[in-house]
Design a protein around this motif. Structure first.
Motif, mmCIF file in Angstrom:
data_model
loop_
_atom_site.group_PDB
_atom_site.id
_atom_site.type_symbol
_atom_site.label_atom_id
_atom_site.label_comp_id
_atom_site.label_asym_id
_atom_site.label_seq_id
_atom_site.Cartn_x
_atom_site.Cartn_y
_atom_site.Cartn_z
ATOM 1 N N LEU A 144 99.335 -64.402 -8.151
ATOM 2 C CA LEU A 144 98.280 -63.183 -7.673
ATOM 3 C C LEU A 144 97.462 -64.155 -6.033
ATOM 4 O O LEU A 144 97.175 -65.468 -6.348
ATOM 5 N N TYR A 145 98.272 -63.990 -5.297
ATOM 6 C CA TYR A 145 97.530 -64.489 -3.857
ATOM 7 C C TYR A 145 98.496 -66.796 -4.292
ATOM 8 O O TYR A 145 98.502 -66.894 -2.737
ATOM 9 N N THR A 149 101.554 -66.843 -1.724
ATOM 10 C CA THR A 149 100.950 -66.359 0.181
ATOM 11 C C THR A 149 100.681 -67.947 0.457
ATOM 12 O O THR A 149 100.919 -68.028 1.388
ATOM 13 N N ARG A 150 100.246 -68.464 -0.899
ATOM 14 C CA ARG A 150 99.822 -69.487 0.296
ATOM 15 C C ARG A 150 101.256 -70.988 0.298
ATOM 16 O O ARG A 150 101.130 -71.587 0.728
ATOM 17 N N LYS A 167 101.369 -59.961 -5.454
ATOM 18 C CA LYS A 167 99.616 -59.387 -4.595
ATOM 19 C C LYS A 167 100.289 -60.419 -3.362
ATOM 20 O O LYS A 167 99.871 -62.173 -3.802
ATOM 21 N N TYR A 190 97.670 -59.808 -0.154
ATOM 22 C CA TYR A 190 96.460 -60.161 0.304
ATOM 23 C C TYR A 190 95.394 -59.314 -1.108
ATOM 24 O O TYR A 190 95.481 -58.524 -1.103
ATOM 25 N N GLU A 191 94.660 -59.696 0.037
ATOM 26 C CA GLU A 191 93.088 -58.985 -0.917
ATOM 27 C C GLU A 191 93.256 -57.512 -0.628
ATOM 28 O O GLU A 191 92.988 -56.971 -1.900
ATOM 29 N N GLY A 192 93.944 -57.276 0.553
ATOM 30 C CA GLY A 192 93.184 -55.816 0.928
ATOM 31 C C GLY A 192 94.080 -54.991 0.218
ATOM 32 O O GLY A 192 94.369 -53.633 0.240
ATOM 33 N N ASP A 193 95.448 -55.885 0.286
ATOM 34 C CA ASP A 193 96.773 -54.678 -0.861
ATOM 35 C C ASP A 193 96.081 -53.914 -1.427
ATOM 36 O O ASP A 193 95.268 -54.452 -2.914
#
Ligand code: MN
Length: 428
Positions: A25-26, A29-30, A109, A111-114
């Protein structure tokens, strides 16, 4: 002959191993947003190691294609699409069943909007009535054995539609974690009937493959993860998803992927591509640059460089530097570029003294070599990219800018920030 593994490529390229486990969860991404790479890491809960930022640079793409220049890589890609080589089928590797199914692939996951966790490096292999196809599709994971797949109306869509029209689900084998030449081949568009893995086989000088355990579909030897399932007749909402442009792609009804089993090879690695990141832009854009290079090369004396710019997701904007022998050549180059890459929206044609990788240099060319009333091409109501939120119907306005200097008046347009002994110096 190569086994097509991502691990083998990483060992040749070099990589950094990330300690500890990364949050799906993110956290991924980071990690990947740092741009550092290639990285090998473990996602929490997943039994298989994972790689990211593998071909996030042009240099890495060239290594993947064993080419020493862009043009050599373009020529290799184009030639391999018309000269596919058969796969060498050998025995099945030692595979394990993933206990948490699709989540183990791993699903992330970003990004927030996914709309949920996604698989972003999934190559779908489907063979229907003797025609095999391999293409990359995002998968929204909604359960251990269920996903929703964005299938744009290209080749996989045709095979799927043919199967469904005969009342059948389409058997698919989904592969993650392969040599990037296989990803690039799968992201290129040879005509339907040319199998992208056979294109990869030409690129790699031969590719070993095995038959998948359930469907018997060809899979590159060394693949990290293998998913056996069906694209079913049923559809359900897929998305939203932050795509290459960095904007949210809308929710659409898309085919449901029903999964029979997810396998992984404990000796290999899976692959996560950061949506809207550099690797995403390189993988999508590079094969299209090759197409643009081919079409523009047919209409001008010489194409120096083609760039699908990173800021446009490697998809919507091109900068092309050409040598011209006629003042009309740049306009023809604009038309040829749109023909080579139908999703292209804006293109700037520049002279060979402009650095296509430097947006400031390109802007300088527009500022000093362009007059809108005579150097602008506008094409209304053309087919565009569905990734562009400003063209939601799929109809778009294309724009071409001829920022080349007129022939015969070069001295008035040359870069004059020069001093003796040093030539042109960058002062901006
Ligand atoms: Mn195809």
């Amino acid at each position: 002959m190569t086994d097509g593994s991502l691990r083998g490529f990483l060992e040749r390229l070099g990589f950094k191993r990330v300690e500890g486990e990364v949050d799906p969860l993110y956290g991924v991404t980071r990690l990947l947003a740092t741009g550092e790479g290639p990285l090998v890491f473990k996602v929490q809960g997943s039994p298989i190691e994972c790689a990211g930022n593998v071909v996030a640079s042009r240099e890495a793409v060239l290594k993947a294609l064993s080419a020493s220049s862009d043009v050599e890589a373009y020529e290799k890609l184009l030639k391999s699409m018309s000269s596919p080589a058969p796969l060498k089928i050998s025995g099945t590797p030692r595979l394990k069943k993933a206990p948490r199914g699709l989540y183990d692939s791993p699903a992330v996951k970003f990004y927030e909007g996914d709309g949920g966790p996604y698989l972003t490096s999934a190559i779908f292999v489907a063979c229907w009535k003797g025609v095999c196809n391999a293409s990359i599709h995002r998968v929204m994971v909604v359960g251990e054995r269920e996903g929703r797949v964005r299938v744009v109306p290209r080749h996989l869509w045709r095979l799927y539609r043919d199967a469904v029209s005969e009342g059948s689900d389409l058997p698919v084998t989904v592969v993650l974690g392969v040599h990037p030449a296989i990803l690039l081949a799968s992201a290129s568009s040879p005509r339907l009937g040319i199998f992208e893995f056979e294109v990869a086989s030409t690129l790699l000088g031969g590719l070993e493959a095995f038959e998948s355990p359930v469907h018997g579909n060809p899979v590159p030897m060394g693949a990290g993860v293998l998913i056996e399932g069906w694209l079913t007749k049923e559809s359900a909402p897929e998305g939203p998803f932050v795509d290459a442009t960095g904007t949210l792609d809308v929710v659409r009804d898309q085919p449901i992927l029903k999964v029979k089993a997810v396998y992984y090879d404990p000796d290999q690695v899976s692959h996560v591509i950061l949506p809207a990141g550099r690797e995403h832009a390189m993988l999508m854009g590079f094969p299209r640059e090759a197409q643009i290079w081919a079409t523009v090369s047919r209409v001008v004396p010489k194409v120096h460089a083609v760039r699908l710019t990173p800021a446009s997701g490697g998809w919507l904007h091109a900068v092309i530097s050409i040598e011209k022998s006629h003042d009309g050549d740049a306009k023809n180059a604009i038309m040829a570029a749109f023909a080579g890459h139908p999703s292209l929206k804006h293109v700037v044609i520049v002279d060979p003294d402009i650095d296509v990788d430097d947006p400031r240099d390109v802007e300088w060319a527009i500022a000093t070599r362009f007059q809108a009333d005579r150097d602008l091409v506008i094409i209304r109501n053309a087919r565009g990219s569905t990734l562009d939120p400003s063209a939601p119907t799929g109809l778009t306005t294309k724009l071409g800018i001829d920022a080349t200097k007129p022939l015969g008046r070069e001295a008035e347009y040359e870069k004059a920030t020069r001093i003796p002994g040093q030539g042109v110096i960058k002062v901006r």
